[in-house]
Design a protein around this motif. Structure first.
Motif, short mmCIF file in Angstrom:
data_model
loop_
_atom_site.label_atom_id
_atom_site.label_comp_id
_atom_site.label_asym_id
_atom_site.label_seq_id
_atom_site.Cartn_x
_atom_site.Cartn_y
_atom_site.Cartn_z
N ILE A 120 -5.66 12.19 1.18
CA ILE A 120 -6.27 10.96 0.62
C ILE A 120 -5.47 9.78 0.39
O ILE A 120 -5.88 8.88 0.62
CB ILE A 120 -6.60 11.53 -1.03
CG1 ILE A 120 -7.29 12.24 -1.13
CG2 ILE A 120 -7.15 10.20 -1.71
CD1 ILE A 120 -7.62 13.09 -2.52
N GLN A 121 -4.14 10.10 0.52
CA GLN A 121 -3.04 8.73 0.53
C GLN A 121 -3.01 8.55 2.06
O GLN A 121 -2.87 7.30 2.10
CB GLN A 121 -1.75 9.42 0.10
CG GLN A 121 -1.45 9.72 -1.40
CD GLN A 121 0.01 9.64 -1.82
OE1 GLN A 121 0.80 9.58 -1.14
NE2 GLN A 121 0.24 9.35 -2.93
N PRO A 163 -11.19 2.53 -0.60
CA PRO A 163 -9.91 3.81 -0.24
C PRO A 163 -8.90 3.55 -1.33
O PRO A 163 -8.35 4.67 -1.79
CB PRO A 163 -9.42 3.33 0.98
CG PRO A 163 -10.47 2.63 1.74
CD PRO A 163 -11.23 1.80 0.67
N ILE A 216 -6.00 -5.20 1.27
CA ILE A 216 -5.99 -3.55 0.88
C ILE A 216 -7.26 -3.28 0.73
O ILE A 216 -7.91 -3.73 -0.18
CB ILE A 216 -4.67 -3.51 0.02
CG1 ILE A 216 -3.54 -3.74 0.60
CG2 ILE A 216 -5.07 -1.79 -0.19
CD1 ILE A 216 -2.53 -3.43 -0.54
N PRO A 217 -7.76 -2.57 1.28
CA PRO A 217 -9.38 -2.21 1.31
C PRO A 217 -9.46 -1.50 -0.12
O PRO A 217 -8.70 -0.68 -0.49
CB PRO A 217 -9.72 -1.21 2.63
CG PRO A 217 -8.39 -0.61 2.94
CD PRO A 217 -7.38 -1.77 2.87
N VAL A 243 -7.87 6.83 -3.85
CA VAL A 243 -6.49 7.43 -4.36
C VAL A 243 -6.44 7.24 -5.79
O VAL A 243 -5.83 8.53 -6.41
CB VAL A 243 -5.46 6.47 -3.77
CG1 VAL A 243 -4.07 7.16 -4.01
CG2 VAL A 243 -5.53 6.60 -1.95
N ALA A 256 0.80 -1.38 -0.01
CA ALA A 256 0.22 0.14 -0.31
C ALA A 256 0.99 1.13 -0.08
O ALA A 256 0.61 2.22 -0.77
CB ALA A 256 -0.75 -0.04 1.01
N GLN A 267 -5.47 8.40 4.19
CA GLN A 267 -6.65 7.56 4.70
C GLN A 267 -6.41 6.23 3.95
O GLN A 267 -6.74 5.19 4.53
CB GLN A 267 -7.84 8.14 3.99
CG GLN A 267 -7.90 8.49 2.45
CD GLN A 267 -8.69 7.17 1.96
OE1 GLN A 267 -9.50 6.49 2.50
NE2 GLN A 267 -8.10 6.88 0.57
N LEU A 268 -5.63 5.89 2.90
CA LEU A 268 -5.47 4.42 2.34
C LEU A 268 -4.44 3.93 3.30
O LEU A 268 -4.88 2.41 3.92
CB LEU A 268 -4.67 4.49 0.98
CG LEU A 268 -4.46 3.17 0.56
CD1 LEU A 268 -5.48 2.31 0.30
CD2 LEU A 268 -3.57 3.25 -0.93
N MET A 302 -7.71 -2.71 8.46
CA MET A 302 -8.02 -3.86 8.03
C MET A 302 -7.10 -5.01 8.41
O MET A 302 -7.65 -6.09 8.76
CB MET A 302 -7.92 -3.82 6.27
CG MET A 302 -9.19 -3.44 5.55
SD MET A 302 -10.26 -4.93 5.69
CE MET A 302 -9.89 -5.81 4.41
N MET A 359 -6.82 3.16 6.70
CA MET A 359 -7.57 1.99 6.36
C MET A 359 -7.03 0.57 6.17
O MET A 359 -7.76 -0.38 6.72
CB MET A 359 -8.49 2.41 5.20
CG MET A 359 -9.26 3.46 5.13
SD MET A 359 -10.62 3.20 6.00
CE MET A 359 -11.86 4.49 5.25
N THR A 360 -5.83 0.57 5.35
CA THR A 360 -5.25 -0.51 5.39
C THR A 360 -4.81 -1.11 6.79
O THR A 360 -5.10 -2.16 7.08
CB THR A 360 -3.84 -0.57 4.38
OG1 THR A 360 -4.15 -0.12 3.39
CG2 THR A 360 -3.30 -1.87 4.17
N PHE A 367 2.55 1.79 -3.46
CA PHE A 367 1.53 2.50 -4.44
C PHE A 367 1.41 3.74 -4.18
O PHE A 367 1.45 4.65 -5.14
CB PHE A 367 0.11 1.61 -3.93
CG PHE A 367 -0.97 1.96 -4.77
CD1 PHE A 367 -0.88 1.41 -6.23
CD2 PHE A 367 -1.84 3.03 -4.51
CE1 PHE A 367 -2.06 1.93 -6.78
CE2 PHE A 367 -2.92 3.20 -5.03
CZ PHE A 367 -3.10 2.99 -6.45
N ASN A 368 1.56 4.36 -3.01
CA ASN A 368 1.42 5.87 -2.77
C ASN A 368 2.41 6.28 -3.24
O ASN A 368 2.41 7.68 -3.90
CB ASN A 368 1.22 6.07 -1.13
CG ASN A 368 -0.29 6.04 -0.68
OD1 ASN A 368 -1.08 5.96 -1.57
ND2 ASN A 368 -0.54 6.11 0.60
N TYR A 398 -4.31 15.77 -1.62
CA TYR A 398 -3.55 14.37 -1.86
C TYR A 398 -2.73 13.61 -0.63
O TYR A 398 -2.99 12.44 -0.46
CB TYR A 398 -2.61 14.50 -2.98
CG TYR A 398 -3.41 14.80 -4.41
CD1 TYR A 398 -3.98 13.68 -4.71
CD2 TYR A 398 -3.12 15.92 -5.25
CE1 TYR A 398 -4.84 13.73 -5.99
CE2 TYR A 398 -3.71 15.81 -6.29
CZ TYR A 398 -4.69 14.97 -6.68
OH TYR A 398 -5.42 15.02 -7.93
#
Lengths: 324, 293
Positions: free
Chosen positions: A293-294, B120, B116-117, B124, A18, A296-297, A304, A300-301, A21-22, A290
């Motif tokens: 937004i990044q 979200p 990985i949700p 992005v 994750a 929160q990923l 999870m 959230m990950t 990716f960001n 941004y």
């Protein structure tokens, strides 16, 4: 123990994906990545904040691998940068302020849906072909196909706007000061009813079907027939023999579906102006913030992964074969 | 196969709903009473005989918009569903058939994509890509949501892999691609169909969600952008419920249709799950003991 260690290694790998990716996304898109990332900041940020932001995201005068190392160092020290929309707050502060509200919605609704749905699934499987099973199961399934967006909008209109029996939005009454007072908590509970109910409604069907199907498969097993032959009571067979075993797949799907519930919660919060992650993010998206937004990923990950880890622990507790 | 499916009452009802929406979308220009973006009425007119579902803030006919919007929503749904299924089946079958290192690597990839949700991650992606057209949204959904399909297909392939006819094909020296395409895929067809329909459902809902959040192209017309415009013009708060109800109902009915078809497929593939209609006397006896199976 080996099982849990393997899982933890896997979670670290997933988190790394994750983060990578960001890191890669702004650099892969056409155009100057710094421009893309911070285009909206304009004059909102003073130069020294801009410099800090660049450093956090690894926009330094170094080759790519070193930039990547710089970014990972930021992420693993949990420095997610500054929010552009909510300046001067950091992304961390913005997200931590919002997270409890989202957790409140997600956890309450999931537990509610899990218990109601699983019990209903056991009942449907026990009397399969009965009236409840023939209508309840497909009805639950259809309910699940209705997007949370739609249920939230309809619930908002019916209960809050048309009949005015529940508040239209926000997490507590405007006249109250936040604190651990009875009046405040009552207000929070009242404001949570609609969001929690709409979120739970979307999930019940899934649990009902998972539980029903795995229960029906188990009811065909020899040990259940043996139990019936021995003359064990219905209740014991239903819950202790079949139900408990059917719970394992249901638990895995519980952890897996949390991601979807977080997603659903984002939507519900926006419809109800509920001050959780979703609503905050909605404001962030509108301002093309941004870093937020990044961030929160990543958060959230992390949520999870934590949920999956708890499910792992519970699986180990419920399934003796994994203890070693 | 189609016959068996339609003999199942739930599946038949679901298929009818889906077919109805497909028909509406295909024949939209013929069926819609007005052009979708035409100013055909005063703002926020109530439903009447002239405008069956009322009008929007911009004076557009809600019924016509819903019929036309279905074209984009369904197209994105089926396109994204196709991408999800192709990637999922490709990865799942490859991992299950080749096993060993290949399986380990692909399985790790699948599991990572599952934890990985999704939403979200899509937020992005969509935010960086800017105002995303419906087709970019379809691609985003397709590329992020194949995990479940891959996992299920892999598990089923692993069990098919042990069957005698696969072994026979291998001993005959059949190449791997032929075994996969001719021996394995046809036997996975019910799982693949189930996965495809589930993915279409998921994609239609997700597209609407992304557009509702303002990540879509507001000029495109779909059920998602209709809800987005209703939200930005506070349709509900001023009492124009029809503007929200029409696309919501369309989403809910189309989704229900798809999930009923899937329920039917599940029952056909696994007869135990069927709720048989048994005469009352027999059922009472069955419930009592003998056939707890």
């Amino acid at each position: 123990m080996a099982f849990l260690l393997r899982r933890i290694a896997f979670y670290i790998a997933a988190f790394l994906v994750a983060a990578t990716f960001n890191f890669l996304l702004p650099r892969l898109l056409p155009g100057d990545p710094v421009e893309t990332m911070f285009a909206q900041s304009g004059t909102a940020l003073p130069p020294e904040s801009m410099a800090a932001l660049r450093a956090t995201f690894g926009f330094i005068d170094q080759p790519l691998p070193l930039q990547y190392a710089r970014y990972l160092a930021s992420v693993f020290t949990w420095d997610l940068g500054l929010s552009i929309k909510f300046h001067p707050l950091t992304v961390n502060e913005v997200l931590w302020r919002a997270l409890p509200w989202t957790l409140l919605l997600v956890l309450t609704s999931s537990l509610l849906a899990f218990s109601v749905g699983s019990l209903a699934g056991v009942a449907a499987a026990w009397r399969r072909g009965g009236r409840f099973d023939s209508f309840g199961a497909p009805a639950a399934l259809m309910l699940q196909a209705v997007p949370p967006l739609v249920t939230s909008l309809v619930a908002l209109y019916v209960f809050a706007i048309e009949f005015k029996i529940l508040p239209t939005g926000f997490a507590w009454g405007a006249e109250l000061d936040p604190g651990w007072t009875l009046a405040f908590m009552a207000s929070v509970a009242q404001h949570a009813i609609l969001p929690v109910a709409t979120l739970a409604l979307a999930q019940i069907g899934g649990y009902l079907i998972t539980m029903r199907n795995s229960m029906i498969n188990l009811l065909g097993e020899d040990y259940i027939v043996l139990g019936t032959a021995k003359g064990l009571g219905d209740r014991r067979l239903r819950f202790a023999y079949a139900g408990l075993n059917a719970l394992l797949p249901a638990m895995t799907s519980f952890a897996m579906s949390l991601g979807a519930v977080f997603g659903g919660s984002l939507i519900t919060e926006i419809v109800f102006n509920y001050p959780g992650l979703g609503y905050t993010l909605f404001q962030g998206i509108a301002a093309r913030d941004y870093p937020l937004i990044q961030g929160q990923l990543l958060i959230m990950t992390l949520a999870m992964l934590a949920a999956n880890f708890i499910a792992d622990l519970l699986t180990v507790a419920l399934d003796p074969r994994l203890r070693g | 196969m189609l016959k068996t499916l339609l003999r199942n009452r739930k599946a038949a009802f679901g298929a009818t709903l889906v077919a109805l929406f497909l028909g509406l979308a295909i024949a939209a220009p013929l069926l819609a009473p007005y052009a979708p973006n035409q100013r055909a009425a005063r703002p926020h007119e109530q439903p009447s005989s002239e405008h069956v579902l009322g009008s929007t803030r911009m004076g557009r006919d809600v019924l016509s918009q819903t019929i036309h919007g279905g074209r984009t929503s369904l197209l994105v749904g089926f396109a994204a569903g196709l991408i999800v299924t192709v990637i999922g089946v490709g990865i799942g079958v490859t991992a299950g058939y080749f096993g060993g290192r290949v399986d380990e690597a692909l399985n790790l990839l699948t599991n990572i994509s599952l934890v990985i949700p999704n939403l979200p991650l899509m937020l992005v992606l969509a935010a960086f890509l800017g105002q995303t057209s419906p087709f970019v949204i379809a691609a985003i959904i397709g590329l992020t949501s194949w995990g479940w399909g891959a996992r299920v297909v892999r598990a089923q392939t692993l069990s098919l892999r042990q069957r005698d006819y696969v072994l026979a094909a291998e001993l005959l020296g059949e190449p791997a691609w032929r075994i996969i395409l001719v021996e394995l895929i046809p036997n996975l067809i019910s799982i693949i169909g189930f996965n495809f329909i589930g993915s279409v459902l998921y994609a239609v809902i997700t597209e609407a969600t992304l557009e509702f959040l303002g990540l879509g192209d507001p000029m495109a017309l779909s059920w998602g952008t209709m809800l987005y415009h209703a939200q930005t013009t506070s349709a509900l708060r001023v009492g124009a419920w029809w503007e929200v109800v029409a696309p919501s109902l369309a989403l809910a009915l189309f989704g229900s249709g798809l999930s009923l078809v899937n329920f039917g497929i599940d029952e056909i593939a696994n007869p135990r799950l069927r709720s048989l209609r048994v005469p009352k006397k027999l059922r009472a006896a069955a419930l009592h003991g003998l056939a707890t199976r």
